[in-house]
Design an enzyme around this catalytic site. Structure first.
Site, PDB file in Angstrom:
ATOM      1  N   CYS A 204       3.325   9.934   3.576  1.00 23.35           N
ATOM      2  CA  CYS A 204       4.220  10.943   2.977  1.00 23.35           C
ATOM      3  C   CYS A 204       5.153  10.311   1.954  1.00 23.35           C
ATOM      4  O   CYS A 204       5.626   9.183   2.145  1.00 23.35           O
ATOM      5  CB  CYS A 204       5.106  11.569   4.046  1.00 23.35           C
TER       6      CYS A 204
ATOM      7  N   HIS B  15      10.567  10.841  -4.527  1.00 20.09           N
ATOM      8  CA  HIS B  15      10.196  12.128  -5.118  1.00 20.09           C
ATOM      9  C   HIS B  15      11.388  13.099  -5.101  1.00 20.09           C
ATOM     10  O   HIS B  15      11.406  14.056  -4.316  1.00 20.09           O
ATOM     11  CB  HIS B  15       8.987  12.694  -4.349  1.00 20.09           C
TER      12      HIS B  15
ATOM     13  N   CYS C 110       7.810  20.942  -7.656  1.00 21.28           N
ATOM     14  CA  CYS C 110       7.638  19.501  -7.905  1.00 21.28           C
ATOM     15  C   CYS C 110       7.084  19.230  -9.305  1.00 21.28           C
ATOM     16  O   CYS C 110       7.108  18.091  -9.772  1.00 21.28           O
ATOM     17  CB  CYS C 110       6.711  18.900  -6.865  1.00 21.28           C
TER      18      CYS C 110
ATOM     19  N   LYS D 177       5.064   8.188  -3.566  1.00 21.32           N
ATOM     20  CA  LYS D 177       5.005   7.579  -2.229  1.00 21.32           C
ATOM     21  C   LYS D 177       6.090   6.521  -2.022  1.00 21.32           C
ATOM     22  O   LYS D 177       6.777   6.543  -1.015  1.00 21.32           O
ATOM     23  CB  LYS D 177       3.589   6.999  -2.023  1.00 21.32           C
TER      24      LYS D 177
END
Ligand code: COA
Length: 388
Positions: free
Chosen positions: A210, A336, A87, A332
């Site tokens: 998440c 992502h 990430c 959020k």
């Protein structure tokens, strides 16, 4: 920074979300938008080097994918490098580009990040997210990333004797910001009671704690300081770069609720920038789960240990607060797409510091920080920027 400073002179972004396009089309769109955003656009042939940030989700072009970026940007022939730190790939790719220009070896560098995550089954998705965690212990024990961050959140809440309210406020704040961002995966506000009542994913984290699974791409053009004004009168300066690593498995670390990689990266970034945290007008932090935003505020030095919930609940991190955090919606709500995230943060800095962020503009923003984390803190890149 080295002999030469680096500057961002152009930035492009696709929408984030569940998209029809594949990685090639996403890259083409983001790069095209980055070139179009440059006030005095360079020829594609003036790009000296290329970095691609991607995990290669789903097995997309596992090897040599950076050459695809050269093709899709019309720059075949230049040196290409794929940067993969899960990430944090985007933050590390930006760092590589800034170092290439600050060393003097390049004048203009293209950085793009991409991920196509939604065209695989849930089982393959778990596999592809899992490959970035510790495979020998955590994955074999069945831990997902939500599971790891769930453990971290439990520990944090019990250490500080807290309920879930501050986690919920991070979700409410970032969804509200995402609603103002045309590129965001989720453009809907959510209420605290909705967040607290949502199904649990990994206790104490629920659905709204998440980040989602998103497709998307972002691209930036990084120029050497002495040529930056050839392209624009308003370059965004890359003032400080910091990066660090930590043990991959969280059980190897002395402390579950402090990310040492973030701390080291932040200290390095501010040391090279020559200004301190009090100058920062807004921060884009890696909120893959709501607990991660609270940890980031503390590890970056914006709050003392255990103080981030108070700051958050007092609305100090809202767009209109003392230190706006994730005014783009964060991971959020903006989404992502793994490799794209760090580059997307740089895109947002470029828009905000030039006063071009529309409804989500942070008034008077002059200095910014980005924070991009790989997995559960095994890698971290922190970058600080200014304009003017
Ligand atoms: N936040 C808010 N809403 C979400 C969401 C999220 N993270 N994920 C999905 N939704 C919504 C969907 O939009 C959908 O809404 P709708 O019914 O109104 O259309 C609904 O919830 C169900 O979506 P679905 O895709 O079936 O959810 P899911 O149960 O398969 O996945 C998660 C939910 C949280 C498990 C998934 O988003 C996830 O795994 N996130 C973490 C990704 C990750 O680990 N990334 C790496 C971080 S280090």
């Amino acid at each position: 920074m080295g002999v030469h400073r680096a500057a961002i002179v152009g930035a492009g972004h696709t929408r984030f979300g569940v998209l029809e396009e594949g990685p090639r089309a996403l890259l083409r769109a983001a790069v095209g938008a980055a070139f179009e955003s440059v006030d005095r656009a360079p020829e594609r042939s003036s790009v000296d080097e290329i970095f691609l940030a991607t995990l290669g989700f789903g097995g997309w072009q596992i090897g040599n994918s950076a050459s695809v970026l050269a093709e899709e940007s019309g720059c075949v022939g230049v040196p290409v490098t794929r940067v993969e730190n899960a990430c944090a790939s985007g933050g590390f790719a930006l760092r590589a580009a800034a170092r290439a220009v600050s060393s003097g070896s390049a004048e203009l560098v293209l950085v793009a990040g991409v991920e196509k995550m939604t065209d695989v089954s849930n089982a393959r998705r778990r596999y592809w997210l899992g490959v970035s965690g510790d495979t020998e212990w955590e994955r074999l024990a069945g831990l997902t990333f939500a599971g790891v961050y769930g453990l971290i959140a439990s520990r944090y809440l019990s250490e500080h004797r807290l309920g879930r309210e501050a986690l919920a406020e991070v979700a409410v704040k970032n969804h509200e910001a995402g609603a103002l961002n045309p590129n965001a995966h989720f453009r809907k506000a959510v209420r605290t009671d909705q967040v607290l009542g949502a199904p649990r994913v990994a206790d104490p984290l629920g659905l709204y704690d998440c980040c989602p699974v998103s497709d998307g791409a972002a691209a930036i053009l990084v120029a050497r300081a002495d040529v930056a004004r050839r392209f624009t009168d308003t370059p965004v300066w890359v003032d400080g770069l910091g990066a660090s690593s930590d043990y991959l498995a969280v059980q190897e670390r002395p402390d579950l609720v402090r990310f040492a990689a973030t701390r080291r990266a932040a200290d390095a970034a501010f040391a090279s920038a020559g200004f301190d945290r009090s100058k920062v007008s807004f921060a884009l932090v890696h909120d893959c789960f709501t607990i991660a935003e609270l940890l980031a505020l503390e590890d970056l030095g914006f709050a003392a240990p255990g103080e981030a919930p108070r700051l958050t609940l007092a609305h100090e991190t809202r767009r209109t607060g003392r230190l706006p955090v994730n005014p783009d919606g964060g991971l959020k709500a903006k989404g992502h797409p793994i490799g794209a995230t760090g580059v997307s943060q740089a895109y947002e800095v470029f828009a905000q510091l030039r006063g071009q962020a529309g409804a989500r503009q942070v008034p008077g923003a002059s200095h910014a920080l980005t924070h991009n984390v790989g997995g559960a803190g095994a890698t971290a890149a922190v970058t600080v920027f200014s304009v003017g």
